[in-house]
Each structure stands twice: as structure tokens, then as C-alpha cells.
Write a protein that holds these residues in place. Structure first.
Motif, PDB file in Angstrom:
ATOM      1  N   ASN A 122      13.569   5.203   5.039  1.00 36.38           N
ATOM      2  CA  ASN A 122      14.274   4.948   6.311  1.00 36.38           C
ATOM      3  C   ASN A 122      13.519   4.223   7.420  1.00 36.38           C
ATOM      4  O   ASN A 122      14.128   3.526   8.226  1.00 36.38           O
ATOM      5  N   TYR A 123      12.230   4.441   7.519  1.00 38.04           N
ATOM      6  CA  TYR A 123      11.462   3.863   8.628  1.00 38.04           C
ATOM      7  C   TYR A 123      10.344   2.978   8.088  1.00 38.04           C
ATOM      8  O   TYR A 123       9.903   3.126   6.947  1.00 38.04           O
ATOM      9  N   SER A 124       9.877   2.099   8.941  1.00 38.41           N
ATOM     10  CA  SER A 124       8.813   1.175   8.530  1.00 38.41           C
ATOM     11  C   SER A 124       7.449   1.858   8.646  1.00 38.41           C
ATOM     12  O   SER A 124       7.309   2.873   9.340  1.00 38.41           O
ATOM     13  N   MET A 125       6.458   1.282   8.014  1.00 37.25           N
ATOM     14  CA  MET A 125       5.095   1.808   8.146  1.00 37.25           C
ATOM     15  C   MET A 125       4.646   1.715   9.604  1.00 37.25           C
ATOM     16  O   MET A 125       3.961   2.605  10.105  1.00 37.25           O
ATOM     17  N   ALA A 126       5.038   0.635  10.292  1.00 42.81           N
ATOM     18  CA  ALA A 126       4.641   0.487  11.707  1.00 42.81           C
ATOM     19  C   ALA A 126       5.158   1.680  12.517  1.00 42.81           C
ATOM     20  O   ALA A 126       4.462   2.190  13.398  1.00 42.81           O
ATOM     21  N   GLU A 127       6.372   2.151  12.179  1.00 45.17           N
ATOM     22  CA  GLU A 127       6.925   3.305  12.905  1.00 45.17           C
ATOM     23  C   GLU A 127       6.166   4.591  12.543  1.00 45.17           C
ATOM     24  O   GLU A 127       5.790   5.363  13.417  1.00 45.17           O
ATOM     25  N   PHE A 128       5.920   4.807  11.247  1.00 46.82           N
ATOM     26  CA  PHE A 128       5.214   6.031  10.848  1.00 46.82           C
ATOM     27  C   PHE A 128       3.796   6.092  11.419  1.00 46.82           C
ATOM     28  O   PHE A 128       3.262   7.169  11.666  1.00 46.82           O
ATOM     29  N   LEU A 129       3.176   4.931  11.603  1.00 47.18           N
ATOM     30  CA  LEU A 129       1.763   4.910  12.033  1.00 47.18           C
ATOM     31  C   LEU A 129       1.584   4.898  13.553  1.00 47.18           C
ATOM     32  O   LEU A 129       0.458   4.787  14.048  1.00 47.18           O
ATOM     33  N   LYS A 130       2.692   5.031  14.290  1.00 47.18           N
ATOM     34  CA  LYS A 130       2.608   4.977  15.759  1.00 47.18           C
ATOM     35  C   LYS A 130       1.592   5.947  16.382  1.00 47.18           C
ATOM     36  O   LYS A 130       0.879   5.562  17.314  1.00 47.18           O
ATOM     37  N   PRO A 131       1.484   7.211  15.923  1.00 53.73           N
ATOM     38  CA  PRO A 131       0.485   8.094  16.552  1.00 53.73           C
ATOM     39  C   PRO A 131      -0.941   7.543  16.445  1.00 53.73           C
ATOM     40  O   PRO A 131      -1.743   7.717  17.359  1.00 53.73           O
TER      41      PRO A 131
END
Ligand SMILES: Cc1cc2nc3c(=O)[nH]c(=O)nc-3n(C[C@H](O)[C@H](O)[C@H](O)COP(=O)(O)O)c2cc1C
Length: 200
Positions: A122-131
Motif C-alpha cells: 500500500n505505501y511507498s518505501m519513502a513513506e515507510f522510512l519517514k521516521p
């Protein structure tokens, strides 16, 4: 450019891609590798002064890990919680990492197409890696585009052998920061205007 690679795999001996990366990087020039699981032990305790001195001795800091439940394995977080301390990485006087580069290098089990809206992750790696991106921002580190190897849970030897040189070329590229690259190209142009076509 001196690069510090912090490897956070719970069992590097059983790993395929992260072990291949770790071994290749351990042989590379101007790269320091650290197996955080071996260093932190079962308690995941780090000598904060040693870890901080290492960070200060390098220009590019790399977090290397397999993607576990959309994040890093716990030893990465343990290292962050202990080492990126108040007064060092953030807060009053906490600007010691400012200006260095930061890069994530991660392997996933899921294929590239699953990391999109509508894909099964569902989400991009850029989104998952935000923290991690915001951690870098707060510490004044320049966040570089991550190096991601998808579909690595069942990677065969050929895929791993093909990925390692690609990873090495990326990680040791001094121009990953677009600002650094642009400044170098402009300098080249100034030194030799006949190269205008080549650098544009
Ligand atoms: C506990 C655990 C959680 C995992 N979570 C994910 C995940 O969230 N997304 C994904 O794409 N792969 C996930 N995987 C697959 C791993 O990312 C994959 O096996 C790993 O990147 C392979 O690297 P290695 O050969 O170095 O172990 C998970 C694997 C384990 C064991």
C-alpha cells in the motif's frame, strides 16, 4: 569521503543479501563497517562515547538493515535511542552531526510493485522510512536517496551477485547529494567551458 556503515541484522550468519553487502563493504576503501548485533550483544548495549566518536570521524553515515515489519530490526532502534542523545544529535548544543550525510540501505522481501498505493504493501518505501528521514532532519544530517533492494527474501545467488557491485557503486558515489553534484558540475564548467554539453 569516509563512510560509516552500521549493520543491523539479528543474525548476519544466516543472512544472504545483508551479509553479502556487509562483506563487500568491509573490504571497500574508506568504509568502516559495524555489525551492531555482535557489538551490542544480547542486551543491545552500546558504548555511547565510542559510537559517537565514530560518527564524528565519518562524513557519510549509513544504516543497513533488512526490512522487518515495515521498519528496522530492534538493534537499530536500540543504537539510535542510546547514541543519538540530547546535546549530541539534538537539543541545545546538539548539532555535532550537522552537515554530514545520511543514507539508508535496506532489503525487502516484498517486490518493488508491492510498495505502491494499491499494491499489497500500500505505501511507498519513502513513506515507510519517514521516521528515519525526520531523525536525520532533526540531527542536521543531509538525507540521501535510500538504496533499496526489493524481493530479497528468496533472492538467488545470481541476484545477490548482481546487486553487490550496484550497491558498492551507489554507496561510494561522492555525488549522491544533488547539491554536491550540481556544485561539481558547475565547477567543471568553469574550469573548462568546452565541456558544457557533457555536463548539462
Ligand atoms: C521478522 C521479519 C519481518 C519481515 N517484515 C518484512 C516487511 O515488513 N516487508 C518486507 O518486504 N519484507 C519483510 N521481511 C522479509 C525480509 O525483509 C527479507 O527476508 C530480508 O530483507 C532478506 O535479507 P537477508 O538475506 O539479509 O536476511 C521480514 C522478515 C522477517 C524475518
Amino acid at each position: 569521503m569516509k563512510t560509516l556503515v552500521l549493520t543491523a541484522h539479528p543474525d548476519l550468519a544466516k543472512s544472504r543479501i545483508n551479509r553479502a553487502w556487509f562483506e563487500a563493504l568491509s573490504e571497500a576503501e574508506n568504509v568502516t563497517t559495524r555489525d551492531l548485533t555482535a557489538i551490542g550483544g544480547t542486551e543491545m548495549r552500546f558504548d555511547i562515547k565510542v559510537e559517537q566518536a565514530l560518527l564524528l570521524a565519518h562524513d557519510r553515515i549509513v544504516f543497513q538493515f533488512p526490512f522487518y515489519w515495515y521498519s528496522a530490526p530492534p538493534v537499530m532502534k536500540a543504537w539510535m535511542d542510546q547514541v543519538l542523545s540530547y546535546g549530541f544529535a539534538y537539543g541545545p548544543g546538539g548539532d555535532l552531526l550537522k552537515g554530514r550525510e545520511f543514507l539508508i540501505m535496506v532489503s525487502t522481501g516484498g517486490p518493488e510493485h508491492s510498495y505502491h498505493a494499491g499494491g499489497y504493501n500500500n505505501y511507498s518505501m519513502a513513506e515507510f522510512l519517514k521516521p528515519f528521514q525526520q531523525t536525520a532532519n532533526l540531527a542536521g544530517l543531509t538525507y540521501l536517496r535510500p538504496f533499496v533492494a526489493h524481493g530479497m527474501a528468496l533472492a538467488n545467488k545470481d541476484q545477490i551477485d548482481a546487486n553487490v557491485p550496484e550497491m558498492l557503486a551507489y554507496l561510494t558515489d561522492p555525488d549522491l547529494d544533488p547539491k554536491v553534484k550540481q556544485a561539481r558540475l558547475l565547477q567543471q564548467l568553469e574550469d573548462d567551458p568546452t565541456k558544457a554539453a557533457a555536463v548539462s
